[in-house]
Motif scaffolding. Structure first.
Motif, PDB file in Angstrom:
ATOM      1  N   VAL A  85     -81.701  -3.827  26.573  1.00 63.64           N
ATOM      2  CA  VAL A  85     -80.981  -3.056  27.593  1.00 63.64           C
ATOM      3  C   VAL A  85     -79.703  -2.420  27.031  1.00 63.64           C
ATOM      4  CG1 VAL A  85     -79.403  -4.725  28.707  1.00 63.64           C
ATOM      5  CG2 VAL A  85     -80.706  -3.133  30.105  1.00 63.64           C
ATOM      6  N   ILE A  86     -79.125  -3.011  25.946  1.00 59.67           N
ATOM      7  CA  ILE A  86     -77.870  -2.454  25.424  1.00 59.67           C
ATOM      8  C   ILE A  86     -78.083  -1.651  24.138  1.00 59.67           C
ATOM      9  CG2 ILE A  86     -76.407  -4.229  26.460  1.00 59.67           C
ATOM     10  CD1 ILE A  86     -76.209  -5.429  23.553  1.00 59.67           C
ATOM     11  N   THR A  87     -79.341  -1.387  23.788  1.00 59.61           N
ATOM     12  CA  THR A  87     -79.616  -0.657  22.545  1.00 59.61           C
ATOM     13  C   THR A  87     -79.931   0.790  22.874  1.00 59.61           C
ATOM     14  OG1 THR A  87     -80.555  -2.691  21.684  1.00 59.61           O
ATOM     15  CG2 THR A  87     -80.996  -0.693  20.450  1.00 59.61           C
TER      16      THR A  87
ATOM     17  N   ALA B  90     -83.949 -10.221  37.087  1.00 61.69           N
ATOM     18  CA  ALA B  90     -82.818  -9.306  36.871  1.00 61.69           C
ATOM     19  C   ALA B  90     -81.879  -9.858  35.798  1.00 61.69           C
ATOM     20  CB  ALA B  90     -82.069  -9.071  38.176  1.00 61.69           C
ATOM     21  N   LEU B  91     -81.605 -11.171  35.870  1.00 64.38           N
ATOM     22  CA  LEU B  91     -80.721 -11.793  34.869  1.00 64.38           C
ATOM     23  C   LEU B  91     -81.324 -11.655  33.480  1.00 64.38           C
ATOM     24  CD1 LEU B  91     -79.436 -15.237  36.231  1.00 64.38           C
ATOM     25  CD2 LEU B  91     -78.239 -13.064  36.143  1.00 64.38           C
TER      26      LEU B  91
ATOM     27  N   LYS C  99     -78.809  -0.431  36.046  1.00 64.16           N
ATOM     28  CA  LYS C  99     -78.918   1.000  36.347  1.00 64.16           C
ATOM     29  C   LYS C  99     -77.801   1.773  35.642  1.00 64.16           C
ATOM     30  CE  LYS C  99     -79.640   4.025  40.305  1.00 64.16           C
ATOM     31  NZ  LYS C  99     -79.348   4.246  41.707  1.00 64.16           N
ATOM     32  N   THR C 100     -76.584   1.211  35.659  1.00 63.12           N
ATOM     33  CA  THR C 100     -75.441   1.867  35.003  1.00 63.12           C
ATOM     34  C   THR C 100     -75.723   2.068  33.521  1.00 63.12           C
ATOM     35  OG1 THR C 100     -73.913   0.850  36.571  1.00 63.12           O
ATOM     36  CG2 THR C 100     -72.970   1.653  34.510  1.00 63.12           C
ATOM     37  N   ILE C 101     -76.229   1.017  32.869  1.00 66.73           N
ATOM     38  CA  ILE C 101     -76.521   1.123  31.435  1.00 66.73           C
ATOM     39  C   ILE C 101     -77.689   2.089  31.219  1.00 66.73           C
ATOM     40  CG2 ILE C 101     -77.248  -0.146  29.381  1.00 66.73           C
ATOM     41  CD1 ILE C 101     -75.843  -2.611  30.536  1.00 66.73           C
ATOM     42  N   THR C 102     -78.660   2.055  32.093  1.00 68.11           N
ATOM     43  CA  THR C 102     -79.809   2.977  31.996  1.00 68.11           C
ATOM     44  C   THR C 102     -79.341   4.414  32.163  1.00 68.11           C
ATOM     45  OG1 THR C 102     -81.193   1.264  32.979  1.00 68.11           O
ATOM     46  CG2 THR C 102     -82.111   3.470  32.907  1.00 68.11           C
ATOM     47  N   ASN C 103     -78.346   4.642  33.018  1.00 61.57           N
ATOM     48  CA  ASN C 103     -77.819   6.000  33.228  1.00 61.57           C
ATOM     49  C   ASN C 103     -77.151   6.539  31.967  1.00 61.57           C
ATOM     50  OD1 ASN C 103     -78.733   6.288  35.787  1.00 61.57           O
ATOM     51  ND2 ASN C 103     -76.830   5.699  36.790  1.00 61.57           N
ATOM     52  N   ILE C 104     -76.530   5.626  31.181  1.00 61.77           N
ATOM     53  CA  ILE C 104     -75.934   6.051  29.902  1.00 61.77           C
ATOM     54  C   ILE C 104     -77.052   6.577  29.002  1.00 61.77           C
ATOM     55  CG2 ILE C 104     -74.773   5.261  27.789  1.00 61.77           C
ATOM     56  CD1 ILE C 104     -73.378   3.146  29.599  1.00 61.77           C
ATOM     57  N   ARG C 105     -78.147   5.809  28.973  1.00 58.16           N
ATOM     58  CA  ARG C 105     -79.288   6.197  28.143  1.00 58.16           C
ATOM     59  C   ARG C 105     -79.833   7.557  28.611  1.00 58.16           C
ATOM     60  NH1 ARG C 105     -81.774   1.640  28.438  1.00 58.16           N
ATOM     61  NH2 ARG C 105     -81.086   0.830  26.450  1.00 58.16           N
ATOM     62  N   ARG C 106     -79.887   7.707  29.916  1.00 58.45           N
ATOM     63  CA  ARG C 106     -80.397   8.962  30.504  1.00 58.45           C
ATOM     64  C   ARG C 106     -79.452  10.112  30.158  1.00 58.45           C
ATOM     65  NH1 ARG C 106     -80.195  10.213  36.287  1.00 58.45           N
ATOM     66  NH2 ARG C 106     -81.548  11.983  36.618  1.00 58.45           N
TER      67      ARG C 106
END
Lengths: 318, 129
Positions: free
Chosen positions: A127-129, A118-119, B87-94
């Motif tokens: 993940v931030i792109t 996870a880390l 999940k929060t960041i993935t939801n932004i993408r979604r």
């Protein structure tokens, strides 16, 4: 673009990045990713060691039982049952107990591996792109028409989306820095317990290998006794003696294999200690009230360098 | 009586192993003096000690996992926190993908393109469910 406008844009960009990173300590993300990778590899190695514990027991029981010539044939009888000596069966039950006893610590290993995974995922740049998704939206908006006329100016849309992509990445980076920092700071108090638990099991494995060695030595003693009797008996054949010698040689190979495993286990303990130390460093950094100014400035400079041309393009487009 | 700790069990195991090793050495050194019955009996004693040593290991392995159960729970909570952040960041993408799908749907409706409307609506549904 005038020098005054350039200065203004530089100020805006710096302020944006400062605001987003203001409340975060900045973690060394490559160090987090390295910790993740090392821990996942170590967890896989630990699983192999743990699985060899009951196997070592079975190997020991089988060879130790040969020392007494206990019948351990697995010949299937007419009624379908297999004939085993009772003492051999009860020794094997202890190996089953060992196998069952590992369930708890294997679950601990899974928890440690999941934490590291996870880390690593949150610390990765993927993940931030959001470029793929934003590009897709930009292309879709580019095609929007009313009365056959394009609604959006291509240049303006491009400028806006460029800026959006950078800003969303900065915002996501700031968010994940904060989350990683809080999590690693919290986990720092407990990770040592988990790795010490695994180290305890590795030490136990070394002792269980000693049990296997003792079983091999029981068999060795019986072979040496048999060889002595053969040598005292003038009627004994060369073939019989050679067979014993070969079996003795096999026991020595087994003991060598155990010694190698013991040495490898000592090396693995150092790996576990090393990854605990790595996490301790990350945790201290996460808990520290002082910002890692060198790292922070480097990150901010990078983002500011990206933002300036994007802001300039926006100004030109509009 | 309080249960023995893994560390205490280890001390017992070490003592059992030491006894087994001493008997193995005795058996080897006194081979010529021992009758077959005595030799076999010694072998049985060594096996018995080794079996007990292994049983102790089973207890201490179990105990080691039990001792750290609370810390394991905390690390699991930390993992859940990280996964929530992902999940929060993935939801932004979604969310961006849903916006794209809705724009496509709107464009297809405005253009009066029935085929386009159906395929765009399917994309929206896939993203939101």
């Amino acid at each position: 673009m005038s020098p005054r406008a350039n200065c203004q844009n530089l100020l805006y960009a710096t302020l944006v990045v400062c605001v987003i990173f203001f409340q975060s300590c900045v973690l060394n993300l490559p160090a987090v990713r390295q910790y993740s990778k090392s821990t996942i590899a170590a967890s896989h190695s630990f699983e192999k060691i743990a699985n060899d514990i009951p196997q070592s027991c079975v190997r020991g029981v089988e060879i130790g039982s040969k020392g007494k010539k206990i019948k351990i044939s697995n010949e299937v009888k007419a009624d379908g049952k297999v004939d085993y000596d009772e003492s051999y069966k009860s020794r094997l039950e202890i190996c089953d107990d060992l196998r069952r006893s590992l369930d708890g610590i294997l679950a601990v290993n899974v928890v440690l591996m999941s934490y590291a995974e996870a880390l690593g995922k949150l610390a990765s740049n993927d993940v931030i792109t959001f470029s793929a998704e934003l590009n897709s939206l930009k292309v879709t908006l580019n095609d929007v028409k009313i009365n056959n006329k394009l609604v959006f100016d291509k240049k303006q849309l491009s400028a806006v989306f460029n800026l959006t992509e950078i800003l969303s990445r900065i915002a996501a980076d700031g968010y994940r820095q904060k989350e990683l920092q809080a999590t690693i700071a919290m986990a720092g108090d407990y990770i040592g317990d988990l790795t010490n638990g695994l180290i305890f099991i590795v030490d136990e494995y070394k002792l269980i290998l000693e049990d296997e060695k003792n079983d091999i030595k029981i068999y060795q003693n019986s072979l040496i006794r048999e060889m002595r009797k053969l040598q005292e008996n003038v009627k004994s054949s060369k073939l019989e003696k050679e067979a014993i010698e070969e079996m003795l040689f096999d026991t020595k190979k087994r003991i060598d294999a155990i010694n190698k495993k013991t040495t490898a286990s000592d090396g693995f303990k150092k790996v576990l200690k090393n990854i605990t130390d790595k996490h301790d460093l990350l945790s201290q950094s996460a808990k520290s009230k002082e910002l890692d100014s060198v790292l922070l400035l480097k990150i901010m400079q990078g983002y500011v360098d990206e933002l300036i041309p994007a802001i300039n393009d926006s100004e030109k487009a509009f | 009586m309080a249960q023995l700790t893994p560390q205490q069990l280890r001390q017992i195991k070490l003592a059992l192993q030491k006894s087994a090793q001493e008997l193995i050495q005795y058996q080897a050194e006194h081979d010529t003096e021992l009758s077959d019955k005595e030799f076999d009996k010694l072998g049985d004693n060594i096996r018995d000690l080794t079996d007990r040593s292994r049983s102790i290991s089973a207890q201490s392995i179990q105990g080691a996992a039990d001792e750290i159960a609370e810390s394991v729970q905390k690390i699991q909570e930390a993992t859940n926190k990280v996964n929530q952040a992902i999940k929060t960041i993935t939801n932004i993408r979604r969310g961006i993908r849903i916006a794209t799908a809705l724009v496509s749907l709107g464009t297809a409706i405005t253009a009066g393109n029935p085929g386009g409307v159906i395929s765009a609506a399917r994309v929206v549904l896939n993203e939101v469910t």
